[in-house]
Every structure is written in structure tokens, then in C-alpha cells.
Design an enzyme around this catalytic site. Sequence first.
Site, PDB file in Angstrom:
ATOM      1  N   HIS A 160       0.635  -1.116   0.059  1.00 22.26           N
ATOM      2  CA  HIS A 160      -0.006   0.151   0.050  1.00 22.26           C
ATOM      3  C   HIS A 160       0.881   1.349   0.107  1.00 22.26           C
ATOM      4  CE1 HIS A 160      -3.108  -2.801   1.100  1.00 22.26           C
ATOM      5  NE2 HIS A 160      -3.943  -1.961   0.754  1.00 22.26           N
ATOM      6  N   ILE A 161       1.793   1.345   0.762  1.00 18.40           N
ATOM      7  CA  ILE A 161       2.812   2.414   1.089  1.00 18.40           C
ATOM      8  C   ILE A 161       3.806   2.604  -0.193  1.00 18.40           C
ATOM      9  CG2 ILE A 161       4.459   3.774   2.523  1.00 18.40           C
ATOM     10  CD1 ILE A 161       3.034   2.281   4.732  1.00 18.40           C
ATOM     11  N   ASP A 180       9.348  -6.783  -4.549  1.00 20.49           N
ATOM     12  CA  ASP A 180       8.570  -7.429  -3.683  1.00 20.49           C
ATOM     13  C   ASP A 180       8.761  -8.813  -3.864  1.00 20.49           C
ATOM     14  OD1 ASP A 180       5.737  -6.014  -2.491  1.00 20.49           O
ATOM     15  OD2 ASP A 180       5.621  -8.020  -2.882  1.00 20.49           O
ATOM     16  N   SER A 238       9.231   1.192   8.451  1.00 18.22           N
ATOM     17  CA  SER A 238       8.152  -0.100   8.278  1.00 18.22           C
ATOM     18  C   SER A 238       8.192  -0.715   9.560  1.00 18.22           C
ATOM     19  CB  SER A 238       8.657  -0.971   7.050  1.00 18.22           C
ATOM     20  OG  SER A 238       9.853  -1.595   7.382  1.00 18.22           O
ATOM     21  N   ASP A 263      12.257   5.374  11.586  1.00 17.58           N
ATOM     22  CA  ASP A 263      11.056   5.876  12.318  1.00 17.58           C
ATOM     23  C   ASP A 263      10.586   4.773  13.201  1.00 17.58           C
ATOM     24  OD1 ASP A 263       8.708   7.631  12.781  1.00 17.58           O
ATOM     25  OD2 ASP A 263       7.579   6.227  11.659  1.00 17.58           O
ATOM     26  N   GLU A 268      11.293  -0.366  21.183  1.00 19.29           N
ATOM     27  CA  GLU A 268      10.680   1.082  21.078  1.00 19.29           C
ATOM     28  C   GLU A 268      10.162   1.237  22.643  1.00 19.29           C
ATOM     29  OE1 GLU A 268       7.855   1.733  17.926  1.00 19.29           O
ATOM     30  OE2 GLU A 268       9.340   1.165  16.625  1.00 19.29           O
ATOM     31  N   HIS A 291       8.472   6.859  15.552  1.00 18.68           N
ATOM     32  CA  HIS A 291       7.386   5.996  15.294  1.00 18.68           C
ATOM     33  C   HIS A 291       6.055   7.082  14.796  1.00 18.68           C
ATOM     34  CE1 HIS A 291       5.915   1.561  14.684  1.00 18.68           C
ATOM     35  NE2 HIS A 291       5.083   2.361  13.978  1.00 18.68           N
ATOM     36  N   ILE A 292       6.442   8.031  14.161  1.00 22.22           N
ATOM     37  CA  ILE A 292       5.371   8.907  13.672  1.00 22.22           C
ATOM     38  C   ILE A 292       5.043   8.912  12.292  1.00 22.22           C
ATOM     39  CG2 ILE A 292       5.606  10.513  15.478  1.00 22.22           C
ATOM     40  CD1 ILE A 292       7.341  12.237  13.363  1.00 22.22           C
ATOM     41  N   GLY A 293       5.458   7.868  11.568  1.00 29.85           N
ATOM     42  CA  GLY A 293       5.149   7.747   9.983  1.00 29.85           C
ATOM     43  C   GLY A 293       3.696   7.872   9.835  1.00 29.85           C
ATOM     44  N   GLY A 294       2.849   7.136  10.465  1.00 33.55           N
ATOM     45  CA  GLY A 294       1.286   7.421  10.360  1.00 33.55           C
ATOM     46  C   GLY A 294       0.724   8.320  11.133  1.00 33.55           C
TER      47      GLY A 294
HETATM   48  P1  NAI Z   1       1.409  -3.833   2.867  1.00 30.96           P
HETATM   49  O1  NAI Z   1       1.029  -5.093   3.452  1.00 30.96           O
HETATM   50  O2  NAI Z   1       0.238  -3.068   1.963  1.00 30.96           O
HETATM   51  O3  NAI Z   1       2.903  -4.176   1.758  1.00 30.96           O
HETATM   52  C1  NAI Z   1       3.733  -4.898   2.284  1.00 30.96           C
HETATM   53  C2  NAI Z   1       4.429  -5.364   0.805  1.00 30.96           C
HETATM   54  O4  NAI Z   1       5.630  -5.864   1.397  1.00 30.96           O
HETATM   55  C3  NAI Z   1       3.547  -6.352   0.187  1.00 30.96           C
HETATM   56  O5  NAI Z   1       3.596  -6.165  -1.198  1.00 30.96           O
HETATM   57  C4  NAI Z   1       4.331  -7.714   0.252  1.00 30.96           C
HETATM   58  O6  NAI Z   1       4.082  -8.675  -0.696  1.00 30.96           O
HETATM   59  C5  NAI Z   1       5.795  -7.120   0.518  1.00 30.96           C
HETATM   60  N1  NAI Z   1       6.632  -8.311   1.019  1.00 30.96           N
HETATM   61  C6  NAI Z   1       6.270  -8.976   2.381  1.00 30.96           C
HETATM   62  N2  NAI Z   1       7.451  -9.731   2.619  1.00 30.96           N
HETATM   63  C7  NAI Z   1       8.131  -9.437   1.875  1.00 30.96           C
HETATM   64  C8  NAI Z   1       9.712  -9.639   1.589  1.00 30.96           C
HETATM   65  N3  NAI Z   1      10.294 -10.725   2.368  1.00 30.96           N
HETATM   66  N4  NAI Z   1      10.408  -9.488   0.543  1.00 30.96           N
HETATM   67  C9  NAI Z   1       9.819  -8.357  -0.237  1.00 30.96           C
HETATM   68  N5  NAI Z   1       8.777  -7.732  -0.157  1.00 30.96           N
HETATM   69  C10 NAI Z   1       7.870  -8.366   0.964  1.00 30.96           C
HETATM   70  O7  NAI Z   1       1.934  -3.087   3.920  1.00 30.96           O
HETATM   71  P2  NAI Z   1       1.926  -1.262   3.935  1.00 30.96           P
HETATM   72  O8  NAI Z   1       0.653  -0.970   4.242  1.00 30.96           O
HETATM   73  O9  NAI Z   1       2.689  -0.869   2.872  1.00 30.96           O
HETATM   74  O10 NAI Z   1       2.910  -1.267   5.112  1.00 30.96           O
HETATM   75  C11 NAI Z   1       4.315  -1.503   4.999  1.00 30.96           C
HETATM   76  C12 NAI Z   1       4.921  -1.578   6.326  1.00 30.96           C
HETATM   77  O11 NAI Z   1       4.840  -0.246   7.093  1.00 30.96           O
HETATM   78  C13 NAI Z   1       4.403  -2.414   7.431  1.00 30.96           C
HETATM   79  O12 NAI Z   1       5.405  -2.998   8.133  1.00 30.96           O
HETATM   80  C14 NAI Z   1       3.518  -1.536   8.390  1.00 30.96           C
HETATM   81  O13 NAI Z   1       3.491  -1.817   9.600  1.00 30.96           O
HETATM   82  C15 NAI Z   1       4.404  -0.221   8.196  1.00 30.96           C
HETATM   83  N6  NAI Z   1       3.730   1.033   8.747  1.00 30.96           N
HETATM   84  C16 NAI Z   1       4.321   1.892   9.620  1.00 30.96           C
HETATM   85  C17 NAI Z   1       3.813   3.093  10.084  1.00 30.96           C
HETATM   86  C18 NAI Z   1       4.687   3.959  10.902  1.00 30.96           C
HETATM   87  O14 NAI Z   1       3.978   4.844  11.650  1.00 30.96           O
HETATM   88  N7  NAI Z   1       5.863   4.287  10.492  1.00 30.96           N
HETATM   89  C19 NAI Z   1       2.370   3.268   9.431  1.00 30.96           C
HETATM   90  C20 NAI Z   1       1.971   2.277   8.833  1.00 30.96           C
HETATM   91  C21 NAI Z   1       2.496   1.365   8.344  1.00 30.96           C
END
Ligand code: NAI
Length: 408
Positions: A160-161, A180, A238, A263, A268, A291-294
Site C-alpha cells: 500500500h505504501i 517485492d 516500516s 522511524d 521502542e 514512530h510517527i510515520g502514520g
Molecule cells: P502492505 O502489506 O500493504 O505491503 C507490504 C508489501 O511487502 C507487500 O506487497 C508484500 O508482498 C511485501 N513483502 C512481504 N514480505 C516481503 C519480503 N520478504 N520481501 C519483499 N517484499 C515483501 O503494507 P503497507 O501498508 O504498505 O505497510 C508497510 C509497512 O509499513 C508495514 O510493516 C507497516 O507495519 C508499516 N507501517 C508503519 C507506519 C509508521 O508509523 N511508521 C504506519 C503504517 C505502516
Amino acid sequence: MSSESQEATKILLLENIHAVASDTFNAAGKPRDIATFPGSPSEEQLVEMLRGVKILGIRSKTNITEGVLRAAPDLVAVGCFCIGTDQVDLEAARRHGVAVFNAPFSNTRSVAELALAEIIMLARKAAQRSMELHRGKWEKSAKGCVEVRRKTLGVVGYGHIGPQIGLLAEALGMKVVFHDIVKKLALGNARQTVDLDELLKEADFVTMHVPDTPLTRKMIGAEQFALMKPGSFLLNLSRGAVVDIPALRDALESGQIAGAALDVYPQEPASGKDPFESEVRGFENVILTPHIGGSTEEAQYNIGIEVAESLSYFFDEGTSIGCVNLPEAQLPVSGDSVRIINIHKDMPGVLSRINGLIASLHVNIKAQTYHTRDGVGYLIMDAEKGLSRDIGAEIEALDSNIRTRLLF
Ligand code: NAI
């Protein structure tokens, strides 16, 4: 068994959930009785407050234990107005037939924007210059400072991100490659690399957007830093476990990596009262954020809408799409029918017994959908309007029954 068509639905929203959630519940056009409470009550208080409550909204501080679920038989659904669901005993909620929802994707744009800002800050050493000025040091220099235009951004994790950052980066004139684990549709002019190594060798900036899984833990370590272009940058917004921090420290010390933005961290602090410790504290070319990314007003607003909508659809129509602990199912609302929602223990013959009960009343089943997950079955069934509402009690009497609701 509950028949949801008549009374106003009692909803309790705790922990200062954004006001847009109440507006969203009310916009669904059904009678609602919404109470709010600013803090997180004790378990004892919560049980008292949950009398008659069908929908509960919480954020991260309220624990929903087996004890709370047992003491709240009216509760149909819990909405976590945040990303995580660790504060809820999901397994117990499943056994009690209580659906749990969250908002995993409401803050994707917020993360993408911060990552993009940090790419430019790193390229221009802007955070470093700011820290120097705070100490009274005027370091007006172009040395090692670059534009991001025509540089290559490597996005690891294109869910998604990742693609949002890719598109924003392209608008700045960056070239985007991504890696990916799954073959993904590339947005804009982005290109999926054959593997992670190819991305690491090509990118000037590597930004991590993968989940925390056994495969992603320490996926960026000494070997990967060695493959990265000398003088390139790493961003991790992430999960903390994804980057091996001692290896990052070594790569920073050797100059292999010109800077980083973090982040998220392997450990933490639980709250603002606890100190933050990290081996990369003190590196001025490392941007650290807590951890303020979101964490934006917009994300809170979006979470309010997303979770309240999921809860409303679940409560009013039985749609469980996005539910984290029950099977996901959806049946279009056709009107002119009685909708039966049945959550049951997944055992042989349940469907045929429920269908048999309906057939014995000479009533037509108009549509149904059925899914199972982790020992629980979820049925949405539309039967002809004339169906006696006593059918609910009959289904409830089956030994498979966990929860039965009759809607419209
Ligand atoms: P998502 O689930 O939509 O996308 C993750 C992607 O990583 C997927 O396309 C998946 O196929 C891929 N993936 C999984 N395992 C993999 C691997 N071993 N090698 C390569 N690609 C792999 O997740 P989203 O929403 O994009 O979030 C990504 C990360 O950001 C998550 O860990 C989430 O917890 C974190 N996050 C952090 C925030 C913050 O405040 N810093 C806020 C929101 C999300």
C-alpha cells in the site's frame, strides 16, 4: 439471539476517538445511541459500561480480555481505531463471536509523505545542518549535498505504501525501482527488479516498506549494506526488526552509507516516560523520528471513518470484509428478505442443518454466502420475507451455534 431491526444500537467509543466516527455511525441512517468516554477504563469499569453495548470502539490502551468478552454478552463487534490489534484477545473474541476490525491502511499517505521529505532532507544534509545551527555552528557548504532529481529510489515492499512513495518520487524526477516478494503491477514508470540484490546495487536511496515476518527480519544486514552503492542512503519507516542496527552502525561508521532515516526500532519505549536507546543515537547524518510515520490529523480522521464504516456494515448488513478474527464474507443487500447472520463452530453438517430448518418452514432461501476460518464458520443468508423470526431461536439451539442475528 438478537434482532437488530428495532432498537437504537448502543455504541460506546472510548479513548477520544475522532468525532468523525460518530458522524459516520449516524450517517448510516439507522438508530444509534452513541456514548463517548475520553480515557481507557479499568476492566471492572469497562464491564459495567458495556451493559447493552453492541459496538465498542477503542484505541490502543484498552485491553479486551476473555474476561471482558465473557461479561459482555451483548457485544457484537469491537473496532480498534488504530492500526494494531494486540490489545484485543482475538482468539477469545472469535470464540465469543465478536468481530474485530481495525484500520490498517488509513495512514499510508502520511508515511509516504514523511519518507519523501526525509529523502530530500538526507540528500541535502538538512537535519545535520539544523542540529549544527542549534549548537551555534554556521556550516554553509554544498559538499556532498545533492538534488534528488535523476537519482534512483529503491522501494522494498510494494504494497500500500511503497507505490505511493514511488509515484511521489517520480513527480520529483526520480527513477524508481522496487522489489517485492510477489509480482506486482508497477505504477508510473517504476520497474520491479529481479531480486533485492539488484535493487540494492542500483539505488541511491533504499526505502523499506515490508511487514515484520520471519523473512523480513534483519533483511537489511551487513551483506546488504555491502551491496549498496557507496554513499547511498537507507530509510526504514516500516518495522524495527527489518534492519540489523549494529550492521547499520558499522555501515555508517565506514562511510559505506552516507545517512539514514529511521522511524521504527527493534525496541521502542513503551511510553514517553521511558528513555530511547539505540546504537545509532548521536550520528548526525541519521534522522530519528519516534514512530510517527502514520501519525497525522488526516490519518486519525481517516481511521475514524474507515473503522466506523466497517463496524456499521458488519452490524447492519453482516459484511465482515476487513475483519481480523472472523471469516470475511459479503452478500449484496437485495431488499425484501430476512437476513440471517450465523457464527458457528466449524463442524460437518452445520449448513445443511440450518438450510433444513428453513426448508421445513417452506420458505425460500434467496441467497447465501459462507466462509470458514480458524475453526469458525460465518454464514450470511437471505430468506423470503415471510420467514418467522422464531427461526433465530431454532438456529441458536443448534450445538454449533456461537452467535445468531436477524437483520432486516
Ligand atoms: P502492505 O502489506 O500493504 O505491503 C507490504 C508489501 O511487502 C507487500 O506487497 C508484500 O508482498 C511485501 N513483502 C512481504 N514480505 C516481503 C519480503 N520478504 N520481501 C519483499 N517484499 C515483501 O503494507 P503497507 O501498508 O504498505 O505497510 C508497510 C509497512 O509499513 C508495514 O510493516 C507497516 O507495519 C508499516 N507501517 C508503519 C507506519 C509508521 O508509523 N511508521 C504506519 C503504517 C505502516
